[in-house]
Design an enzyme around this catalytic site. Structure first.
Site, PDB file in Angstrom:
ATOM      1  N   ASN A  45       0.827  -1.211   0.000  1.00  0.00           N
ATOM      2  CA  ASN A  45       0.000   0.000   0.000  1.00  0.00           C
ATOM      3  C   ASN A  45       0.858   1.256   0.000  1.00  0.00           C
ATOM      4  OD1 ASN A  45      -2.337  -1.520   0.115  1.00  0.00           O
ATOM      5  ND2 ASN A  45      -2.713  -1.182   2.280  1.00  0.00           N
ATOM      6  N   ARG A 370      -9.973  -4.992 -14.630  1.00  0.00           N
ATOM      7  CA  ARG A 370      -8.759  -5.709 -14.252  1.00  0.00           C
ATOM      8  C   ARG A 370      -9.075  -7.198 -14.316  1.00  0.00           C
ATOM      9  NH1 ARG A 370      -5.407  -1.843 -11.885  1.00  0.00           N
ATOM     10  NH2 ARG A 370      -6.459  -0.201 -10.709  1.00  0.00           N
ATOM     11  N   HIS A 430     -15.571   1.995 -15.240  1.00  0.00           N
ATOM     12  CA  HIS A 430     -15.277   1.220 -14.041  1.00  0.00           C
ATOM     13  C   HIS A 430     -16.435   0.289 -13.676  1.00  0.00           C
ATOM     14  CE1 HIS A 430     -14.234   0.873  -9.601  1.00  0.00           C
ATOM     15  NE2 HIS A 430     -13.091   0.599 -10.187  1.00  0.00           N
ATOM     16  N   TYR A 463     -10.980 -10.496  -2.147  1.00  0.00           N
ATOM     17  CA  TYR A 463     -11.844  -9.319  -2.025  1.00  0.00           C
ATOM     18  C   TYR A 463     -13.260  -9.747  -1.679  1.00  0.00           C
ATOM     19  CZ  TYR A 463      -8.335  -6.374  -4.395  1.00  0.00           C
ATOM     20  OH  TYR A 463      -7.208  -5.677  -4.728  1.00  0.00           O
ATOM     21  N   HIS A 586     -14.566  -4.721  -0.166  1.00  0.00           N
ATOM     22  CA  HIS A 586     -14.538  -4.014  -1.444  1.00  0.00           C
ATOM     23  C   HIS A 586     -15.926  -3.621  -1.943  1.00  0.00           C
ATOM     24  CE1 HIS A 586     -13.598  -3.707  -5.895  1.00  0.00           C
ATOM     25  NE2 HIS A 586     -12.617  -2.997  -5.369  1.00  0.00           N
TER      26      HIS A 586
END
Length: 679
Positions: A45, A370, A430, A463, A586
């Site tokens: 991170n 992704r 997105h 996630y 998430h």
């Protein structure tokens, strides 16, 4: 001008989040390798923060015009605060490694050695051979007097800086540590326990092979992090894809944002590196540890597994899909909500696989932001093309750090005739959605999949996200219209159910908040629950403050950036929570009481300016009563979490809840609830 007292600064709030990750590494009640995992995440991170946020912050300090509206403070002041906080966090990070993790590993007979001769080990020749036959292949030693700064792709690579002597002359050199090509840790056969060595140290020990004509005086590790943001001029003109490829081909040679180095380095060697790489003192971060790029700590083998790790339970089998001969038959009957990784992501793969082989399916549309390294999703789409289906794929090639990866997969799909839609200029897509169209009589039948997470079977194991399947005609029609917008550039008009950023999403959420405020003022029950990764948009934060001031029961669950600043007047009816646990939270979920007629939306969108104004994001309503009740129960578990949830106070501190009366760990209870509800 914004009222600065109402908001947390974005960068400082992110550091508060990353410290919450470090708290998990500090937590001695976690299994040892779970703590090591969080050390790895903290380092990863922080590297991304250096590359993206710190790079952007440094640019803002060079802008002469007033930037207080954006930063909520003076950029230089924030940058100084950021550097001071990072230094403190990194010191604590190293203390955890040296004072807790290493001794705990040794109690388990796991040893990390660093020097020859190795203790209790006789097979050192095997290490020398590994260096000669494996590591040496990937090393790029350079004497700096013979090199140029542009010879180095510094970012994401650690190096050894070496001081050499030849006769009476002192020279300086650099060699890479190829952790992108080889495992960071090598196991060494010894008579006691389980022994490992960093490849950093194996390179250090064997530097004489690289510089045989020199005497090795000093070898210290360093790492330069560079501004990685791809800056494409005038995205509205020219070929956007070619511009992105051109940026990638230049390598990651942006301006340095951080130079991390072993604090025992000599002044002479450090001064030479500063001059060679064009570094300033404010870019430097001295570290007590000699190892960098410590996100690789997650690679340390666990010879006692599964002991020392968090128990991984098998995914709950989703019976409605398990019992159905065809997943489309199950979706015809009702809507379905899956919660990953508690449910298996194989259900999504099955949806795409069945679509690729079902003779009635004539078309598949999907957005890819992704994807996994060896993507089953992409391979299924390629199979579908071979099976004669019409496939339309929107590929976002501006997905930060994944540009090259996404371009590769797009090119593979184009080779088999799949229609690829590339990034829209100045706008990221997105949204996570897929549409399957089957031939039917009298009309075609559509099936939509909408999610809070990417089409990525690898991250779906880590996630925590929701995936929603439906054949509702209104939803399917909306999804088709959104695809036509990104494919044919047809304007959006009259959406039935879905929320889309830049069109109706922010307006709808504003109205829903207003409705709760009105209900509270009328003496009716009023409640809002907001669950996001990041909360930054000032307009929506202002609305949440207004709701808090009106007395609305408000719960905000935010994982990362949080610019909403709690007011002491809110303590009774406003909760600001952060949840960090084994799975990365998430999902984005929005609940509004609505006088007992609950509105629940799931979405790909965080409440950030970039999401709301510069991306195509989709929010989708949950209509089925049983699913709405389940989501509310899951939210309640997180609000009541007394093990892994913390309260964020007005100083950005993460305050543990620590309720001894009622010990609830929401991720464990979520698994139990879904298992019990599975019928």
């Amino acid at each position: 001008m914004v009222n600065k007292s109402k908001y947390f600064n974005k960068e400082l709030s992110w550091l508060s989040f990353n410290y919450r990750v470090l708290m998990e590494a500090k937590d001695a009640t976690n299994p040892l390798y779970e703590r090591i995992k969080f050390l790895s995440i903290f380092a990863s991170n922080l590297d991304e923060f250096f590359r993206i946020e710190l790079g952007r912050l440094k640019k803002l300090t060079r802008i002469k015009k007033e930037t207080t509206d954006y930063l909520n403070s003076n950029p230089k002041k924030i940058l100084n605060q950021v550097r001071a906080i990072i230094s403190l966090h990194y010191e604590e990070y190293q203390n955890i490694i040296d004072g807790e993790i290493i001794p705990s590993l040794e109690k388990e007979d796991i040893f990390i050695q660093s020097e020859l001769p190795l203790k209790n080990c006789s097979d050192e020749q095997a290490l020398i051979n590994y260096f000669k036959y494996q590591i040496l292949t990937f090393l790029k030693p350079k004497v700096l007097s013979e090199a140029k700064r542009n010879d180095f792709t510094l970012d994401k690579t650690s190096y050894l800086a070496i001081k050499l002597q030849k006769k009476k002359d002192v020279h300086f050199a650099v060699v890479n540590i190829p952790t992108d090509k080889l495992p960071r840790f090598l196991e060494v056969k010894c008579t006691n326990g389980h022994n490992f060595i960093y490849i950093d140290d194996l390179i250090r020990i064997n530097l004489k092979f690289l510089f045989p004509e020199y005497e090795i005086l000093e070898a210290k590790s360093f790492r330069v992090t560079q501004d990685e943001s791809i800056n494409i001029e005038d995205e509205f003109a020219g070929n956007l894809i070619e511009k992105i490829r051109d940026e990638i081909s230049k390598g990651q040679n942006g301006l340095p944002t951080n130079f991390k180095y072993d604090e025992t380095i000599s002044d002479e060697l450090l001064d030479f590196l500063k001059k060679f790489f064009g570094l300033k003192n404010k870019d430097l971060l001295a570290t007590r540890g000699k190892y960098h790029n410590l996100k690789d700590l997650g690679q340390l083998p666990n010879p006692h597994q599964p002991r020392l790790q968090t128990e991984r339970k098998s995914p709950v089998v989703y019976q409605p899909f398990e019992k159905a001969d065809s997943i489309f038959d199950a979706i015809d009957l009702q809507d379905h909500l899956l919660h990953f990784p508690y449910h298996s992501y194989n259900n999504v793969l099955r949806f795409i696989n069945e679509a690729s082989t079902n003779r009635s399916v004539k078309e598949i549309r999907i957005t890819l932001y992704r994807v996994a390294g060896n993507s089953y999703i992409v391979n299924a789409l390629i199979s579908a093309a071979h099976n004669g289906k019409k496939i339309i794929v929107f590929v976002e090639v501006k997905a930060r750090t994944d540009e090259a990866h996404n371009l590769y997969w797009a090119e593979q799909m184009e080779k088999v005739g799949i229609t690829i839609i590339y990034s829209l200029p100045a706008l990221k897509v997105h949204a996570k959605m897929a549409l399957v169209i089957k031939e039917g009589i009298p009309n075609d039948i559509g099936y939509a999949y909408l999610s809070t997470g990417n089409f990525n079977e690898s991250t779906a194991k880590v996630y925590s996200d929701f995936g929603f399947f439906t054949s509702r005609k209104k939803t399917v029609k909306d999804v088709m219209q959104i695809f036509d917008y990104v494919y044919k550039k047809q304007p959006l008009s009259g959406l039935n159910e879905l929320l889309v950023t830049k069109y109706n999403l922010k307006r709808k959420f504003t109205r829903l908040i207003d409705s709760e405020i009105i209900n509270k003022r009328l003496g009716k029950p009023a409640r809002i629950i907001i669950k996001v990764n990041n909360l930054e948009d000032y307009d929506l934060i202002d609305k949440l403050h207004e709701a808090g001031e009106a007395g609305v029961d408000l719960s905000i669950i935010v994982r990362g950036i949080c610019c909403f600043k709690p007011n002491r007047k809110f303590t009774d009816h406003v909760k600001l929570l952060r949840l960090v646990d084994t799975h990365l939270e998430h999902a984005r979920v929005f609940y509004f009481h609505n006088s007992g007629k609950d509105h629940i939306y799931l979405s790909s969108a965080d409440w950030m300016q970039r999401n709301l104004y510069n991306r195509i994001e989709v929010g989708f309503p949950i209509k089925k009563k049983k699913i709405k009740e389940l989501i509310l129960k899951l939210l309640e578990l997180q609000i009541e979490d007394s093990v892994k949830a913390v309260l964020i106070d007005e100083s950005l501190n993460n305050i543990p809840v620590n309720s001894e009366d009622k010990r609830i760990r929401s991720q464990y209870e979520t698994y139990n609830l879904l298992a019990a509800d599975n019928h």
